[in-house]
Design a protein around this motif. Sequence first.
Motif, PDB file in Angstrom:
ATOM      1  N   ASN A 145      -6.229  -0.243  -1.766  1.00 21.16           N
ATOM      2  CA  ASN A 145      -5.871   0.910  -2.936  1.00 21.16           C
ATOM      3  C   ASN A 145      -4.292   1.475  -2.150  1.00 21.16           C
ATOM      4  O   ASN A 145      -4.292   1.131  -1.010  1.00 21.16           O
ATOM      5  CB  ASN A 145      -6.706   1.810  -2.695  1.00 21.16           C
ATOM      6  CG  ASN A 145      -7.138   2.494  -1.377  1.00 21.16           C
ATOM      7  OD1 ASN A 145      -7.908   2.068  -0.465  1.00 21.16           O
ATOM      8  ND2 ASN A 145      -6.512   3.429  -0.788  1.00 21.16           N
ATOM      9  N   LYS A 157       0.696  -1.179   0.159  1.00 20.38           N
ATOM     10  CA  LYS A 157      -0.082  -0.127   0.070  1.00 20.38           C
ATOM     11  C   LYS A 157       0.930   1.288  -0.165  1.00 20.38           C
ATOM     12  O   LYS A 157       0.263   2.274  -0.324  1.00 20.38           O
ATOM     13  CB  LYS A 157      -0.821  -0.066   1.113  1.00 20.38           C
ATOM     14  CG  LYS A 157      -2.197  -0.571   1.289  1.00 20.38           C
ATOM     15  CD  LYS A 157      -3.148  -0.432   2.486  1.00 20.38           C
ATOM     16  CE  LYS A 157      -3.811   1.048   2.316  1.00 20.38           C
ATOM     17  NZ  LYS A 157      -4.749   1.293   1.805  1.00 20.38           N
ATOM     18  N   HIS A 163      -7.360  12.881   1.557  1.00 14.71           N
ATOM     19  CA  HIS A 163      -7.600  11.317   1.416  1.00 14.71           C
ATOM     20  C   HIS A 163      -8.863  10.769   0.426  1.00 14.71           C
ATOM     21  O   HIS A 163      -9.492  11.778  -0.041  1.00 14.71           O
ATOM     22  CB  HIS A 163      -7.902  10.843   2.800  1.00 14.71           C
ATOM     23  CG  HIS A 163      -7.653   9.570   3.097  1.00 14.71           C
ATOM     24  ND1 HIS A 163      -6.237   9.334   3.272  1.00 14.71           N
ATOM     25  CD2 HIS A 163      -8.300   8.189   3.462  1.00 14.71           C
ATOM     26  CE1 HIS A 163      -6.099   7.669   3.498  1.00 14.71           C
ATOM     27  NE2 HIS A 163      -7.200   7.121   3.541  1.00 14.71           N
ATOM     28  N   TYR A 164      -8.718   9.545   0.133  1.00 10.40           N
ATOM     29  CA  TYR A 164      -9.663   9.239  -0.841  1.00 10.40           C
ATOM     30  C   TYR A 164      -9.684   9.913  -2.223  1.00 10.40           C
ATOM     31  O   TYR A 164     -10.822  10.266  -2.819  1.00 10.40           O
ATOM     32  CB  TYR A 164     -11.101   9.119  -0.179  1.00 10.40           C
ATOM     33  CG  TYR A 164     -11.080   8.566   1.226  1.00 10.40           C
ATOM     34  CD1 TYR A 164     -11.100   7.291   1.464  1.00 10.40           C
ATOM     35  CD2 TYR A 164     -11.029   9.315   2.300  1.00 10.40           C
ATOM     36  CE1 TYR A 164     -11.097   6.645   2.461  1.00 10.40           C
ATOM     37  CE2 TYR A 164     -11.293   8.725   3.649  1.00 10.40           C
ATOM     38  CZ  TYR A 164     -11.280   7.516   3.805  1.00 10.40           C
ATOM     39  OH  TYR A 164     -11.342   6.994   5.102  1.00 10.40           O
ATOM     40  N   SER A 209     -11.054   4.280  -2.471  1.00  7.96           N
ATOM     41  CA  SER A 209     -10.937   2.892  -2.033  1.00  7.96           C
ATOM     42  C   SER A 209     -11.562   2.222  -3.155  1.00  7.96           C
ATOM     43  O   SER A 209     -12.361   2.672  -3.986  1.00  7.96           O
ATOM     44  CB  SER A 209     -11.759   2.799  -0.837  1.00  7.96           C
ATOM     45  OG  SER A 209     -11.107   3.488   0.138  1.00  7.96           O
ATOM     46  N   SER A 255      -8.321  -0.612   3.301  1.00 10.74           N
ATOM     47  CA  SER A 255      -8.815  -0.678   1.774  1.00 10.74           C
ATOM     48  C   SER A 255      -7.663  -0.923   0.890  1.00 10.74           C
ATOM     49  O   SER A 255      -6.668  -0.529   1.126  1.00 10.74           O
ATOM     50  CB  SER A 255      -9.457   0.640   1.866  1.00 10.74           C
ATOM     51  OG  SER A 255      -8.419   1.601   2.041  1.00 10.74           O
TER      52      SER A 255
HETATM   53 MG    MG Z   1      -8.477   3.224   3.255  1.00 15.05          MG
END
Ligand code: MG
Length: 312
Positions: free
Chosen positions: A135, A46, A221-222, A141, A133
């Motif tokens: 990703n 990750k 984030h995301y 995600s 997650s």
């Molecule tokens: Mg995450």
Amino acid sequence: MITHDIEAAAESLRRGDAVAFPTETVYGLGASALDTHAVDKVFALKGRPSNNPLIVHVSTIEMAQELVTSWPDHAAVLAEHFWPGPLTLVLPKSDAVPNNVTGGGGTVAIRVPNHPIALELISEVGGPIVGPSANVSGGVSPTAAAHVDGAFTPDILVLEGGACTTGIESTVVRVTVDGAQVLRPGVIGVEDLAKVVPVVESDPVSNTAAPLPSPGLLTKHYAPGTPTKFADEVAEDLLGAGAILLAISPAPAGQKSIQMPTEAGAYAARLYAALREADAMNADLILIERPTGNGPIWDAVRDRLRRATAAG
Ligand code: MG
Ligand code: TXA
């Protein structure tokens, strides 16, 4: 590589390899939670900072209890009401949990996912599995096996489980004798928790009470690779040709758009796939129509959209 073979996936996990697996929220990047080396592989794949703790997935309450030094009544009540489901409980860790799982901290995050394939996988492995997650750190995600396939180097096995029905990550709560404190919002909201346990006020922005920084709570984030903004925050002349709009209302004529569901649960389930589709369209800008609905699911959606649109 995508597989339907739960037994093969379990065998890989028992061998100490990382395997992606489906849950009702998002796909997880799995490894045996009791195997320090396997857990290290997850951090490496990750590109995740080693101080950001992982969520441990279990198939039973008994399996959860082996990972903690105390199981307050509030934890028992929350588990009884919301497991299996998108609620993660943070509790004091036992010695059974390797230190790298918790980022060196004294607490461990645990949940029972509400997905038959995840539950069967954990039972087959015979023990808990970590699952951040699936990703690369900081990205969007995954809510389908195809989102994970080919995303990691070296390549990993991805256990097929269909599209995730919840679509955004679990609510994370710290549990103490005083009650539950929300560390990350999700589809289970404060009002749902408050029906069964006392809810301790939390600081959603800095989460200062947390023993460790929780990057899931950090602002950026995301996020897709394409610059992403709320449509109501950009000047009129940025709308149009180069932008792709995630629309809830009918999109203006000539505006390239992805039409989003108007119901909260359906919007949440669609969000990450839509961000990925928009990201793949080579637009200059992803624009998001800000949802205005009320309730815990819209609140959690807005939390993720705030992070996806955060600068820097
Ligand atoms: Mg995450
Ligand atoms: O729905 C989910 O929770 C998904 C699926 C796969 O279960 N998993 C997930 O994991 O979202 P991840 O690693 O992407 O997010 C875990 C969040 C992070 O914000 C992490 O910092 C926080 O939970 N966390 C984990 N352990 C913690 C702990 N001991 N104390 C405080 N926060 C913790």
